[in-house]
Design an enzyme around this catalytic site. Sequence first.
Site, PDB file in Angstrom:
ATOM      1  N   HIS A 325     -25.602 -42.527  36.372  1.00 47.04           N
ATOM      2  CA  HIS A 325     -25.028 -42.104  35.093  1.00 47.04           C
ATOM      3  C   HIS A 325     -24.645 -43.278  34.205  1.00 47.04           C
ATOM      4  CE1 HIS A 325     -24.765 -38.218  37.087  1.00 47.04           C
ATOM      5  NE2 HIS A 325     -24.711 -37.705  35.883  1.00 47.04           N
ATOM      6  N   GLY A 326     -24.322 -44.392  34.783  1.00 50.63           N
ATOM      7  CA  GLY A 326     -23.930 -45.515  33.938  1.00 50.63           C
ATOM      8  C   GLY A 326     -23.627 -46.751  34.748  1.00 50.63           C
TER       9      GLY A 326
END
Lengths: 471, 336
Positions: A325-326
């Site tokens: 996700h990041g």
Amino acid sequence: MIFNSLTFLVFFGIVLCLHMAPLSWRAKKLNLLVASYIFYAAWNPPFVALIWLSTLVDWFAAKWMNASDNPNRRRALMLVSLVTNLGLLGYFKYGGFLLENFVELLRMSGVSYRPPTSNIVLPVGISFYTFQTLSYTIDVYRRNLQPCKSFLDFALFVTFFPQLVAGPIVRASDFLPQCAEPRQANPRQLGWGFCLLAVGLFEKVVLADGILAPVADQVYDNATGVGFVDAWLGTIAFSGQIFCDFAGYSTCAIGAAMCLGFVLPDNFRFPYAAMGFSDFWRRWHISLSTWLRDYLYIPLGGNRHGRVRTNVNLMATMLIGGLWHGASWRFVVWGGLHGLYLVAERVARHFWSDAQWAQRRYGRVFLAALTYLLVCVTWVFFRAPDFGAAWEVVTAMFTRPPGFPTQPFAIGSVGLVTACLLIGQWMLRDSSIEATADKLPSWARSLVLIAILVSLALVQEDDRAFIYFQF
Amino acid sequence: MPLSTSSSDDRLPAGPWRKTWVVALVGTLLLLGGWEAHWRWRGYHPEPSDSAELWAMSMRRVGPESTVLLGTSRIRADIDLDVMGEAFGRDVVQLGINATAPIPILEHLAEDASYRGMVIVDLIPEQLFSEMGVFDEDAIAYLNQLREDVSPAKAMESKLARPLREALAFRNSSLSIRSLLWSQVTGQNRDPGARRLDHERREYLDFSKIDLAKKRPPSARNIERANAKSATDIRPVVERIERAVRKLQARGCIVILVRMPYRADDVIPESGRYPRDRYWNVLAAASGAIVIHSDDDESLAAFTCPDRSHLDYHDAAPFTRALVEIIKARIDEARD
């Protein structure tokens, strides 16, 4: 280009008209391919080259892999695909993060190092199309899939604009057969496709951006000393925002594809009605969770090597899923918490597998509420700008006195939207939005659409990009 | 993986979709038409959105010889751009940003080697010399917007959105659902046409339509700022302004710092926490620019601010004429 823009409205109108024009199927697919490149280039034209590179490498890797019986050659080709795709992802998405951590490690060991300032721009949606093309080469490598015979079809599979930048992550085995025969939406698909587009935009523009995001932003951007009520208000608002934002995008994507006669996989199935975390992940970002299951969890051994190893595999999958996700440790913590929840649930199921209370209505409601609240806690790490802010909010949620809310009016709006969201999802948890719409008479559908379209026209926020674009 | 919604048509809702959509679209258009007519009847007109994007468009219009206006809402409300443009014979670009100190923009202009025009800067002591620092976040954010690469999608979006904004009154930001709900909750009456904005970013304030007793309550940020103590060491800020002024002057630019009219009473911090001799006068002496304080000239002091800090739009033209006369005289003085 984002769905919630006039530019997309004009763009989609032109693409749809060309798609419905009396052209050959090949010309129509070419139209969709060119449109997809324009859609992507509208953000940052040079980054289209990354998609071309990924497309070419995976096309040839899969073709040569399939033609070869030499395991070493096949493995080498698979490695080329992995290195290219994950290399691009690693450089653009995780380069800065890795460097930061390297510098921190050096600092902890007493070495002072200041790297040159890097200004790497993250190509929109790179995580999505990387996973999508990787699934193709892995499937061909495993001989679960025959390589695509048409380069045009394959390029369209990699680039198909409705789901290019934020999913759903489509499997080649689902998409490529749809390219074989001419596809054009019939009136029912067209009518329902536009409905899904409108509903998705409503979720995004009205609910996520118009009502929930300002409340969550206010809390998380000023987290120092936040009170109990504000902390819960901001977190609950964000739980609704992220759902409406992401599910809104997926709904738009499915709707847009349907208007073109294509079928995309479901990505959300009323996740806030989940009873337990394995149920949650069967309902939230389904295309990612199934990808992680098929290409990570199962190859790691899945649940085939005993209880301890299963739990280790679960944790590893969720940690990597978090990092997907990041490029931040906060996402790792978010994934780690979900991993812990899943492990705890497995343990609980082992001891209380036949608990009668869990089958009763109140027991089910209790389980769903508990799941939702625990999921909310994980969202703190997903939304907070840094660990300091996350810790402030978590501390406030569990230890601080109620205090006076700084956004008293927001309690009503967030409360109302969240209540509708939770009750609606609970009522539909074993059904579908199609089944519900099917029961409505035509005039009622028109009324719902009027309400949606009018509110879309009246809510004026800056056109925020979808949250998942950054992933 | 199960495909969604429509592996087969059987899963899709059946029914007369064409009729459903026609009714929905006609109903939507009728309702929106009624909504538009309602606000037009109440006195509202289409206007641009007061955004960083609009500001960036104005900034890109600045030519080498342009007269540039920097400052806050005061300079946006008090200056008539046509009057000023006519008086100086040069185009005037309005770059004021509400509630923000313009130092970053002054510094940005100072770095632009091609710029040789006249800069009129509206400065307010409490935005410069608070112990909380210079209140310039919005100016920095607007500059960032200017520096940000405009993607093709964004450029196209602003082209498509502009005609809609110019055609529809209900697209005014003051008529968004959020603004309307807020005014209902806070009990403020809406004042049709009380505040208008044009494409050159000039604000028209019509106080005959404003019930000042029901003025919008200040935000938490503004309350915090209004209560902030004054800074004791103002040198860093003065030096920043001085540096920018000298740089501009070295290229032949004319820089004028102006304290726009205000109604001096106990709520204006300048009369209490920011005494003129310790703040404004120090800045005036050090800046090296032409400095005009509205209190010092009868022709400017004669204008009254109904809300303590802005002029009514009827006064903007005469005020601008009076200010222009003073500026011309001061430029001549400086040349002598």
